[in-house]
Structures are given as structure tokens and as C-alpha cells.
Design a protein around this motif. Structure first.
Motif, short mmCIF file in Angstrom:
data_model
loop_
_atom_site.label_atom_id
_atom_site.label_comp_id
_atom_site.label_asym_id
_atom_site.label_seq_id
_atom_site.Cartn_x
_atom_site.Cartn_y
_atom_site.Cartn_z
N VAL A 25 116.01 -22.10 66.49
CA VAL A 25 115.70 -20.84 65.83
C VAL A 25 114.18 -20.67 65.79
O VAL A 25 113.47 -21.49 65.21
N CYS A 26 113.70 -19.61 66.45
CA CYS A 26 112.27 -19.33 66.50
C CYS A 26 112.02 -18.01 65.77
O CYS A 26 112.42 -16.96 66.24
N VAL A 27 111.36 -18.08 64.64
CA VAL A 27 111.19 -16.89 63.81
C VAL A 27 109.86 -16.18 64.08
O VAL A 27 109.68 -15.04 63.66
N PRO A 77 106.37 -30.24 68.09
CA PRO A 77 107.37 -30.22 69.16
C PRO A 77 108.24 -28.97 69.13
O PRO A 77 108.57 -28.40 70.17
N LYS A 78 108.62 -28.54 67.93
CA LYS A 78 109.44 -27.33 67.83
C LYS A 78 108.65 -26.11 68.29
O LYS A 78 109.20 -25.22 68.96
N CYS A 128 109.76 -23.60 71.21
CA CYS A 128 109.88 -22.16 70.98
C CYS A 128 109.01 -21.38 71.96
O CYS A 128 109.41 -20.32 72.46
N ALA A 129 107.81 -21.90 72.24
CA ALA A 129 106.94 -21.22 73.21
C ALA A 129 107.61 -21.15 74.57
O ALA A 129 107.60 -20.11 75.24
N LYS A 186 110.89 -21.43 75.21
CA LYS A 186 112.11 -20.61 75.12
C LYS A 186 111.78 -19.13 75.15
O LYS A 186 112.38 -18.36 75.91
N LEU A 187 110.81 -18.71 74.34
CA LEU A 187 110.46 -17.28 74.29
C LEU A 187 109.81 -16.82 75.60
O LEU A 187 110.01 -15.67 76.01
N ALA A 188 109.05 -17.72 76.25
CA ALA A 188 108.45 -17.35 77.54
C ALA A 188 109.55 -17.13 78.59
O ALA A 188 109.49 -16.18 79.38
N ASP A 189 110.57 -18.00 78.59
CA ASP A 189 111.70 -17.82 79.52
C ASP A 189 112.43 -16.52 79.24
O ASP A 189 112.80 -15.79 80.17
N GLU A 190 112.64 -16.22 77.97
CA GLU A 190 113.33 -14.98 77.60
C GLU A 190 112.51 -13.76 78.03
O GLU A 190 113.07 -12.76 78.48
N GLN A 191 111.18 -13.87 77.89
CA GLN A 191 110.32 -12.76 78.30
C GLN A 191 110.38 -12.54 79.80
O GLN A 191 110.48 -11.41 80.29
#
Length: 234
Positions: A57-59, A76-77, A81-82, A84-89
Motif C-alpha cells: 500500500v503506497c499512500v 525499503p518500502k 513504492c517508487a 511500483k508507482l513508476a511501473d504503473e505510470q
């Protein structure tokens, strides 16, 4: 027994304490369901809904996590998150580009279909105008005792070299694009004639002679640089 952590408050009597070998006053013991197992504890049970342990969960925003990574302040989290969100972008950008390309293709197809419809309408109008003009010429010629002769050249060839007799009985020669037609007034006894030679080694070529709107002579050739001829006397 439900999946939720529940607690059951039990009052342990002094007799139980004595049985354990110690003389203590009555105390409160909590019977708790923790992860599906029953445990006794002297503090109240705390119930929390089960959450998938594998869910990240990345808020915060991607910029937030990226900034922490660049400043070496990321946990590490934060790094996870960085990423994960970069992949999603990147996936969202690819999807937007794909949709934009598909929209452009749909627009091209729509524009092409529109142009084809417009060309078909123009061709229909041109044919209708040509038919009206032909009918008027035939009516005028009959009223004056003449005939209407029309040469038509068509086929899959692109260009042709023509030799034909004109309204005065003279001979004309022209290089033309196919299809091609020519209409003129003629008298009884005239001898209309046309020869069309394919300008290339591919395709077919054909000629028609119309008299007052009716086909009276026709010829076709599919040979290399073939010649189609038609003629006769009115």
C-alpha cells in the motif's frame, strides 16, 4: 468460532487460584482468538480486519517516493513504492499512447469512408448529369434529322493511343487516360470508327460505339499493347 478475533471475558474464581498453589484475589482473564488460535491474556483483545500481507500500500505520490530515493532517505518500502508507482505510470502512458493510436486509426478510417461516400455521390451526380445531357443531345439530333455517335474506351489499362473519325469524317489521334468518351452528331451514311491501343503490356482495353444511346459495336483486347477496334456505317 468466527474468523474475527473475539474476546470472551472470563472471571477466574479464587478456587482456581488456590488450585494453582497461590492464594490470589479474583482477576480478569481475556480469552482471545489471535490468527485462528485461542490465547489467554490479561489485556483486552484487539480486533483488526485481516489484510493480505503481500499487498503493498503506497499512500504517497510517485514524486514523493522518488525524492526520498534520490536523497538516500528512502526505506525499503519507499523504494518498493517508487518502483511500483513508476511501473504503473509507464503502463498508463503505454495505454494512453495505444488508445491515441487506435483513435487516430479510427479517425483515418472514418475520414476515408467519408471521402469514398463523397466521391460516390459526385460520381452519381456526374453520371446523372451525363445521362441528362446525352438524352438532350439525342432529342436535339433526332429533331434535326441527325444521329448521336458516342465512342467509349474503358478497361483495366491506364492509357491508350486512339485513332477515330470525328463529326466531319476526318481522322484524329490522341493519347488519353482511360476511361474516355467522345460524343458528336452524325448523318446517315457516315462511318464512325475507333481504334484504341493499350500503351502498356499489362491490362485490357475495350471500345464501344453507341448510336442514339444504344451500343452497336464493341471490341476488346487483352494482349500486350493490344488494339481494340470498332466501326460501321450508319
Amino acid at each position: 468460532m468466527t474468523s474475527k478475533n473475539v474476546f470472551v471475558r472470563a472471571i477466574i474464581s479464587v478456587g482456581i487460584a488456590l488450585a494453582l498453589g497461590s492464594r490470589v484475589s479474583a482477576s480478569t482473564i481475556y480469552r482471545c482468538n489471535i490468527g485462528g488460535s485461542i490465547a489467554l491474556q490479561d489485556t483486552p483483545c484487539t480486533w483488526q480486519p485481516n489484510k493480505p500481507s503481500s499487498e503493498l500500500v503506497c499512500v504517497e505520490s510517485l514524486n514523493y517516493y522518488t525524492a526520498k530515493v534520490f536523497t538516500n532517505a528512502a526505506s525499503p518500502k519507499d523504494r518498493m513504492c517508487a518502483a511500483k508507482l513508476a511501473d504503473e505510470q509507464r503502463l498508463a502512458q503505454k495505454n494512453r499512447a495505444r488508445e491515441k493510436t487506435a483513435a487516430l486509426e479510427r479517425q483515418k478510417v472514418a475520414d476515408r469512408s467519408k471521402r469514398l461516400r463523397e466521391m460516390e455521390e459526385l460520381q452519381k451526380l456526374a453520371l446523372a448529369e451525363e445521362e441528362a445531357k446525352r438524352a438532350k443531345d439525342i432529342e436535339t439530333a433526332k429533331a434535326r434529322g441527325f444521329y448521336v455517335v458516342e465512342y467509349v474506351v474503358f478497361g483495366s489499362a491506364d492509357r491508350a493511343f486512339l485513332t477515330y473519325t470525328n463529326a466531319t469524317g476526318g481522322t484524329e489521334q490522341h493519347d488519353v487516360n482511360i476511361p474516355w468518351n467522345r460524343r458528336f452528331f452524325a448523318r446517315k451514311g457516315d462511318t464512325p470508327y475507333i481504334a484504341a491501343q493499350n500503351k502498356s503490356s499489362d491490362g485490357t482495353i475495350a471500345v464501344l460505339i453507341y448510336l442514339n444511346g444504344e451500343a452497336i459495336k464493341t471490341s476488346e483486347s487483352s494482349a500486350e499493347y493490344g488494339i481494340a477496334t470498332a466501326g460501321g456505317r450508319i
